[in-house]
Motif scaffolding. Structure first.
Motif, PDB file in Angstrom:
ATOM      1  N   UNK A  72      -3.363   9.203  18.722  1.00 37.83           N
ATOM      2  CA  UNK A  72      -2.874   9.833  17.487  1.00 37.83           C
ATOM      3  C   UNK A  72      -2.380   8.764  16.511  1.00 37.83           C
ATOM      4  N   UNK A  73      -1.774   7.704  17.043  1.00 38.70           N
ATOM      5  CA  UNK A  73      -1.350   6.603  16.173  1.00 38.70           C
ATOM      6  C   UNK A  73      -2.548   5.967  15.476  1.00 38.70           C
ATOM      7  N   UNK A 108      -2.237   6.462   6.701  1.00 38.28           N
ATOM      8  CA  UNK A 108      -1.027   6.234   5.898  1.00 38.28           C
ATOM      9  C   UNK A 108      -1.306   6.347   4.400  1.00 38.28           C
ATOM     10  N   UNK A 109      -0.270   6.693   3.638  1.00 38.31           N
ATOM     11  CA  UNK A 109      -0.391   6.695   2.183  1.00 38.31           C
ATOM     12  C   UNK A 109      -0.473   5.263   1.648  1.00 38.31           C
ATOM     13  N   UNK A 150       5.891  -1.532   6.384  1.00 39.76           N
ATOM     14  CA  UNK A 150       6.232  -0.486   7.351  1.00 39.76           C
ATOM     15  C   UNK A 150       5.013  -0.110   8.191  1.00 39.76           C
ATOM     16  N   UNK A 151       3.859   0.049   7.542  1.00 38.59           N
ATOM     17  CA  UNK A 151       2.665   0.430   8.291  1.00 38.59           C
ATOM     18  C   UNK A 151       2.194  -0.716   9.181  1.00 38.59           C
TER      19      UNK A 151
END
Length: 320
Positions: free
Chosen positions: A274-275, A280-281, A287-288
């Motif tokens: 799932x990761x 991501x936006x 952070x990502x």
């Protein structure tokens, strides 16, 4: 209580990571095979394509166990494509010679998969068969119906089909464990009345086949019919189980054939999966990047137990 849950005992033998698995049979063999592959098990999925009746399924297993060739008499030209009556329609070529080469490659691969398999998962779809020139076919390939005789197998004929291949299977692979299930997919083309008769024949036959020590039965049919028992668990066609039903049946399968360490490992892998699927936006954000590095660390920790090399290399490229 608003439902009747089927409680299943744990199998005496458990499927381990690294155990070679071969699935064969109806489209539900694809479903189970894909679930196994998705969870990093070593599996060959329905190599001959979907095959529904037990006589054709066990005939294919006999050929693989004996390393015998498909008969050239089974090749047919239909609508400009050459196909074989023992194979799914997806195996088709523009010339007879091309088809023969494809079949030879398919045979070599499947012979090897069967010889190495620790587990064989067979899904029986229907007892309704079509016979041409004295031979039951796996697929009619849109050849005119007047060339076939339609009938329904008896319980004895289904059992005999397995008995005819059993010694060959055990000689080719003495330690093989066979899980047989009856497909929960409804064959409404033959009418619901005939579908019920057909599934009953298969179920009674398999019950007798479990007297053989290498055979066990997994009740996917009963789980669908008597546990889930609601149209909300079907696709829009009201024939095929939907994703929710597949999830539930897979969970039941896991409880029967996986021990607790394997189930825990599957949960860890599904979390990491799932990761990997997370969109991501802001993919370039710090952070990502930190999120990806943590995921990579967790994957490397699991790499000794699961084959994650492809995912690890792809993730490393993404981090760079």
């Amino acid at each position: 209580m608003f439902r009747t849950e089927i409680n299943l005992p744990h199998s005496e033998s458990s499927i381990k990571y690294g155990d070679p698995i071969l699935t064969l049979g109806s489209c539900f063999a694809d479903v189970m095979g894909n679930r196994l592959a998705d969870n990093k098990f070593s599996v060959d999925i329905n190599p001959f394509g979907t095959v529904y009746n037990p006589v054709s399924i066990f005939k294919l297993l006999s050929q693989a166990a004996n390393n015998t060739s498909f008969t050239k008499e089974g090749i047919v030209e239909s609508q400009g494509i050459y196909q074989h009556f023992d194979l799914h329609s997806k195996f088709g070529k523009g010339t007879k010679e091309e088809l023969e080469r494809e079949i030879q490659q398919l045979q070599r691969k499947t012979d090897k998969a069967l010889a190495e398999a620790k587990w064989l998962i067979v899904t029986l779809g229907t007892a309704v068969v079509y016979e041409r020139s004295g031979e039951i076919v796996a697929n009619c390939h849109k050849v005119p119906a007047n060339q076939f005789t339609k009938s329904i197998l008896s319980v004895k004929e289904v059992i005999r089909a397995y008995e005819n291949v059993r010694n060959q299977l055990l000689e080719a692979n003495p330690g093989i464990q066979i899980i047989i299930t009856v497909s929960p997919v409804r064959h409404v083309k033959d009418t619901l009345v005939v579908n019920s008769q057909s599934k009953s024949i298969l179920r009674v036959a398999v019950a007798e086949m479990t007297a053989f020590p290498e055979v066990s039965y997994f009740p996917s049919y009963e789980i669908m019919m008597d546990d889930l028992r609601d149209y909300r668990f079907y696709e829009k066609d009201m024939i095929h189980p939907n994703e929710t039903a597949h999830d539930y049946i897979w969970e039941k399968f896991s409880q029967v054939y996986f021990d607790d360490p394997i189930r825990q490992l599957i949960l860890k892998w599904q979390k990491l999966k799932r990761n990997l699927e997370h969109k991501p936006f802001h993919p370039a954000s710090a952070h990502h990047k930190a999120f990806l590095k943590k995921t990579l660390e967790e994957m490397e920790q699991l790499s000794g137990q699961l084959n994650l090399e492809q995912e690890i290399q792809a993730l490393k490229k993404e981090i760079l």
